[in-house]
Design an enzyme around this catalytic site. Structure first.
Site, PDB file in Angstrom:
ATOM      1  N   ARG A   1      30.202 -26.024 -20.309  1.00  0.00           N
ATOM      2  CA  ARG A   1      29.528 -27.399 -20.877  1.00  0.00           C
ATOM      3  C   ARG A   1      29.726 -27.161 -22.772  1.00  0.00           C
ATOM      4  NH1 ARG A   1      23.676 -28.899 -17.700  1.00  0.00           N
ATOM      5  NH2 ARG A   1      25.038 -29.362 -15.598  1.00  0.00           N
TER       6      ARG A   1
ATOM      7  N   ASP B   1      11.566 -38.125 -20.430  1.00  0.00           N
ATOM      8  CA  ASP B   1      12.657 -36.782 -20.077  1.00  0.00           C
ATOM      9  C   ASP B   1      12.652 -35.673 -21.365  1.00  0.00           C
ATOM     10  OD1 ASP B   1      14.925 -36.693 -17.727  1.00  0.00           O
ATOM     11  OD2 ASP B   1      15.601 -35.021 -19.546  1.00  0.00           O
TER      12      ASP B   1
END
Length: 281
Positions: free
Chosen positions: A36, A145
């Site tokens: 990532r 979130d």
């Protein structure tokens, strides 16, 4: 570009992520984080992980600019519409009818804590829209979130044909709009459903979640697996502060609260009722 994140560099990032998100990053996650970060280095035009590491930990201004990106990279956002569907059946067939008989307020309030890209809160909204066709009531869903990236996706309410596959066909016809461009095969949740869902940013490690209303139902599923046990207890305790006495908490079937000192009583497969007087030890 340097081909690998060193163990020391990974340990520094892992400790930072655990401190700020509570997410466990054991050595087995090094390859995932490295992959990532590769993409992020390309976006920044950096040549090595060493350069990124130096910039992040030695330059306070750079860290302030970059922290949101790193934390977004650290979160895993696997979710589906109607995931573990029996929970939605319990909500519609057991919990909601009891609330309708003895409402705790003018609005049935739900919190999707760890909403990812929005499939779960929209599933909740669709479930309640179906129930409202049989008996009128008002409901609202708060979806939170820690990842700003997934919240941005969730707010668009746009999903691919593959993503909507778990939604039964009759519900697709009622609650999804297909793109006018038939080649891109994308769908959007209808405005009537979207109107019941509000999205917000929330870090479970925050000392105060800042919720103004007590919730009747909380879905906190497939989140605890990323926390160690003390963090699980701390987070669920804070969630209970925002759950109305008698309200219900849903967790994933793969998760457990067994043996934790919490004011919850198990009522069925992976769902609990908030009973402040029944603190478990």
């Amino acid at each position: 570009m340097t081909s690998a994140l060193t163990p020391r560099q990974f340990a520094d990032f892992s400790a930072f992520i655990a401190q700020h998100l509570g997410i466990k990053m054991p050595p087995s996650k090094q390859v995932m984080l490295q992959s990532r970060l590769h993409r992020r280095l390309r976006e920044l035009g950096l040549d090595s992980f060493a350069e990124y590491h130096e910039r992040f930990f030695r330059d306070e201004a750079a860290q302030a600019d970059e922290i949101e990106h790193l934390l977004n990279l650290a979160t895993t956002n696997k979710t589906d519409f109607f995931r573990e569907p029996e929970h939605f059946d319990i909500l519609a067939r057991e919990i909601l009818p009891r609330w309708l008989q003895q409402p705790t307020g003018s609005v049935f309030r739900l919190w999707c804590a760890g909403c990812s890209t929005g499939e779960e809160p929209y599933t909740l909204a669709i479930t309640l829209m179906e129930a409202r066709a049989r008996q009128s009531f008002e409901f609202s869903i708060l979806a939170t979130d820690v990842s700003t990236r997934v919240l941005q996706h969730a707010r668009t309410a746009i999903y691919s044909e593959e993503q909507i596959a778990p939604i039964p066909q009759p519900l697709r016809a009622k609650y999804l709009l297909r793109s006018r461009d038939r080649q891109n095969r994308q769908y959007r949740i209808v405005p009537e459903v979207r109107a019941h869902v509000s999205f917000g940013h929330l870090n479970f490690l925050a000392p105060d979640y800042g919720l103004r209303e007590l919730m009747d139902v909380v879905f906190f599923r497939n989140v605890m697996i990323y926390f160690d046990r003390p963090t699980q207890t701390d987070v669920v305790t804070k969630i209970c502060h925002h759950l109305r006495p008698g309200g219900h908490l849903f967790i994933a079937h793969s998760e457990s609260l067994q043996g934790q000192p919490l004011p919850l009583r198990l009522r069925g497969p992976a769902f609990f009722q908030h009973e402040p007087s029944a603190l478990r030890t």
